[in-house]
Structure formats: structure tokens, C-alpha cells
Design a protein around this motif. Structure first.
Motif, mmCIF file in Angstrom:
data_model
loop_
_atom_site.group_PDB
_atom_site.id
_atom_site.type_symbol
_atom_site.label_atom_id
_atom_site.label_comp_id
_atom_site.label_asym_id
_atom_site.label_seq_id
_atom_site.Cartn_x
_atom_site.Cartn_y
_atom_site.Cartn_z
ATOM 1 N N VAL A 1 11.661 -7.411 5.911
ATOM 2 C CA VAL A 1 11.287 -6.953 7.253
ATOM 3 C C VAL A 1 12.323 -5.948 7.762
ATOM 4 O O VAL A 1 11.969 -4.932 8.363
ATOM 5 C CB VAL A 1 11.108 -8.143 8.219
ATOM 6 C CG1 VAL A 1 10.920 -7.660 9.652
ATOM 7 C CG2 VAL A 1 9.919 -8.999 7.794
ATOM 8 N N GLU A 2 13.594 -6.216 7.493
ATOM 9 C CA GLU A 2 14.636 -5.276 7.918
ATOM 10 C C GLU A 2 14.423 -3.900 7.289
ATOM 11 O O GLU A 2 14.486 -2.874 7.977
ATOM 12 C CB GLU A 2 16.015 -5.818 7.530
ATOM 13 C CG GLU A 2 17.148 -4.857 7.879
ATOM 14 C CD GLU A 2 18.486 -5.331 7.361
ATOM 15 O OE1 GLU A 2 19.479 -5.053 8.053
ATOM 16 O OE2 GLU A 2 18.546 -5.959 6.284
ATOM 17 N N ARG A 3 14.163 -3.852 5.990
ATOM 18 C CA ARG A 3 13.928 -2.558 5.312
ATOM 19 C C ARG A 3 12.715 -1.844 5.890
ATOM 20 O O ARG A 3 12.740 -0.642 6.152
ATOM 21 C CB ARG A 3 13.737 -2.773 3.809
ATOM 22 C CG ARG A 3 15.006 -2.882 3.023
ATOM 23 C CD ARG A 3 14.764 -2.787 1.521
ATOM 24 N NE ARG A 3 13.819 -3.781 1.027
ATOM 25 C CZ ARG A 3 14.143 -4.996 0.608
ATOM 26 N NH1 ARG A 3 15.399 -5.381 0.627
ATOM 27 N NH2 ARG A 3 13.213 -5.821 0.167
ATOM 28 N N LEU A 4 11.653 -2.593 6.081
ATOM 29 C CA LEU A 4 10.430 -2.011 6.634
ATOM 30 C C LEU A 4 10.680 -1.415 8.021
ATOM 31 O O LEU A 4 10.305 -0.276 8.299
ATOM 32 C CB LEU A 4 9.335 -3.082 6.715
ATOM 33 C CG LEU A 4 8.043 -2.665 7.405
ATOM 34 C CD1 LEU A 4 7.311 -1.628 6.584
ATOM 35 C CD2 LEU A 4 7.168 -3.881 7.637
ATOM 36 N N THR B 1 1.920 -3.756 6.705
ATOM 37 C CA THR B 1 2.873 -2.924 7.441
ATOM 38 C C THR B 1 2.236 -2.443 8.736
ATOM 39 O O THR B 1 2.852 -2.499 9.805
ATOM 40 C CB THR B 1 3.291 -1.717 6.576
ATOM 41 O OG1 THR B 1 3.944 -2.197 5.408
ATOM 42 C CG2 THR B 1 4.189 -0.766 7.339
ATOM 43 N N GLU B 2 1.004 -1.993 8.642
ATOM 44 C CA GLU B 2 0.303 -1.452 9.813
ATOM 45 C C GLU B 2 0.198 -2.474 10.947
ATOM 46 O O GLU B 2 0.415 -2.138 12.109
ATOM 47 C CB GLU B 2 -1.087 -0.969 9.407
ATOM 48 C CG GLU B 2 -1.856 -0.339 10.548
ATOM 49 C CD GLU B 2 -3.227 0.151 10.100
ATOM 50 O OE1 GLU B 2 -4.176 -0.056 10.875
ATOM 51 O OE2 GLU B 2 -3.336 0.721 9.013
ATOM 52 N N SER B 3 -0.125 -3.715 10.614
ATOM 53 C CA SER B 3 -0.281 -4.717 11.675
ATOM 54 C C SER B 3 1.030 -4.955 12.417
ATOM 55 O O SER B 3 1.039 -5.105 13.639
ATOM 56 C CB SER B 3 -0.832 -6.034 11.116
ATOM 57 O OG SER B 3 0.066 -6.607 10.191
ATOM 58 N N LEU B 4 2.147 -4.942 11.701
ATOM 59 C CA LEU B 4 3.441 -5.142 12.355
ATOM 60 C C LEU B 4 3.852 -3.914 13.155
ATOM 61 O O LEU B 4 4.220 -4.020 14.327
ATOM 62 C CB LEU B 4 4.512 -5.480 11.311
ATOM 63 C CG LEU B 4 5.924 -5.671 11.865
ATOM 64 C CD1 LEU B 4 5.975 -6.801 12.892
ATOM 65 C CD2 LEU B 4 6.905 -5.931 10.737
ATOM 66 N N ILE B 5 3.775 -2.749 12.557
ATOM 67 C CA ILE B 5 4.233 -1.525 13.227
ATOM 68 C C ILE B 5 3.365 -1.202 14.444
ATOM 69 O O ILE B 5 3.888 -0.806 15.494
ATOM 70 C CB ILE B 5 4.285 -0.343 12.228
ATOM 71 C CG1 ILE B 5 5.294 -0.641 11.101
ATOM 72 C CG2 ILE B 5 4.616 0.953 12.944
ATOM 73 C CD1 ILE B 5 6.707 -0.969 11.558
ATOM 74 N N GLU B 6 2.054 -1.377 14.338
ATOM 75 C CA GLU B 6 1.188 -1.126 15.496
ATOM 76 C C GLU B 6 1.524 -2.068 16.657
ATOM 77 O O GLU B 6 1.508 -1.668 17.825
ATOM 78 C CB GLU B 6 -0.281 -1.248 15.110
ATOM 79 C CG GLU B 6 -0.788 -0.098 14.265
ATOM 80 C CD GLU B 6 -0.571 1.270 14.901
ATOM 81 O OE1 GLU B 6 -0.864 1.433 16.109
ATOM 82 O OE2 GLU B 6 -0.093 2.179 14.197
ATOM 83 N N THR B 7 1.855 -3.307 16.343
ATOM 84 C CA THR B 7 2.234 -4.256 17.392
ATOM 85 C C THR B 7 3.554 -3.841 18.042
ATOM 86 O O THR B 7 3.700 -3.918 19.264
ATOM 87 C CB THR B 7 2.331 -5.683 16.824
ATOM 88 O OG1 THR B 7 1.085 -6.020 16.216
ATOM 89 C CG2 THR B 7 2.634 -6.686 17.923
#
Length: 124
Positions: free
Chosen positions: A20-23, A109-115
Motif C-alpha cells: 500500500v505504501e508503494r502504491l 488500485t482504482e478503488s483505493l485511489i478514487e476513494t
């Protein structure tokens, strides 16, 4: 992005914390990592926190309980839950705690970043 640029990540799985940190770093977010509920409970500087990503099932506590602890302490910071063991009762409790999102591992990735973008927009 708002002037709040820190994302706190709480998970007892070291691999998940690093992933998660890298992302988040790839998308321009700074992180503070916590490997236990206790470590997170002992933290008290939330001024620059954009969001907290909480694992629901920690070895030493519950992410939902940590959310209630934040609220009781008067700390208003958006929360995203993540879990590897979804069930209806836990999902209901998480959603009732007013989280931004409830993500099942593995999540996109999209679900986390969009949130996170929504959290940033709400703070702007």
C-alpha cells in the motif's frame, strides 16, 4: 490534492503495509505506517492526515474499534476499511461507522485511489 497529504495505513501484515505504501507513493501520497492497533492508538498527530486506511481484523484489535476511538477523541478524519475476510455483519458495522469505503482484499488500485481523491475533494 489538499494541503493534507498524509495517509495513515494500519495493517498487521508487513507485506500489505509495504504494498500500500508503494502504491500510494506512486500517486503522490505520503504515508505513515502502523503495524498494530496499539501503535495507531498511541499516535496523536492527525493535523495533516488526509485519510486513515484501516485493516478491520488486526492481531491486537479491530479497525472498527479504532474508528470509534477516533470519534470519541474528537478526531475527524476520513476512514477507508480493508479486509481479507468479508462478512455481512462486519460490513454493516463498518458502513455504520461512516467510512468512505469498504474494500475487500485484494482491491483494485482504482478503488483505493478514487476513494482518496474523494477524501481530498471533501477537505478542499
Amino acid at each position: 490534492m489538499s494541503n493534507r497529504d498524509l495517509v495513515f495505513v494500519v495493517d498487521d501484515d508487513p507485506g500489505m503495509l509495504r504494498g500500500v505504501e508503494r502504491l500510494l507513493r506512486q500517486y503522490g501520497y505520503n504515508t505513515v505506517l502502523f503495524s498494530s492497533a496499539e501503535a495507531f492508538r498511541n499516535h496523536n498527530d492527525f493535523e495533516k492526515a488526509l485519510c486513515v486506511i484501516l485493516d478491520i481484523n488486526l492481531n491486537d484489535g479491530s479497525g472498527i474499534e479504532l474508528r470509534h476511538h477516533l470519534k470519541a477523541a474528537g478526531i475527524s478524519v476520513p476512514v477507508i476499511y480493508m479486509t481479507g475476510s468479508d462478512n455481512a455483519a462486519v460490513r454493516k458495522a463498518a458502513l455504520q461507522s461512516e467510512c468512505l469505503a469498504y474494500l475487500e482484499k485484494p482491491f483494485s488500485t482504482e478503488s483505493l485511489i478514487e476513494t482518496l481523491k474523494r477524501a481530498s475533494a471533501e477537505l478542499a
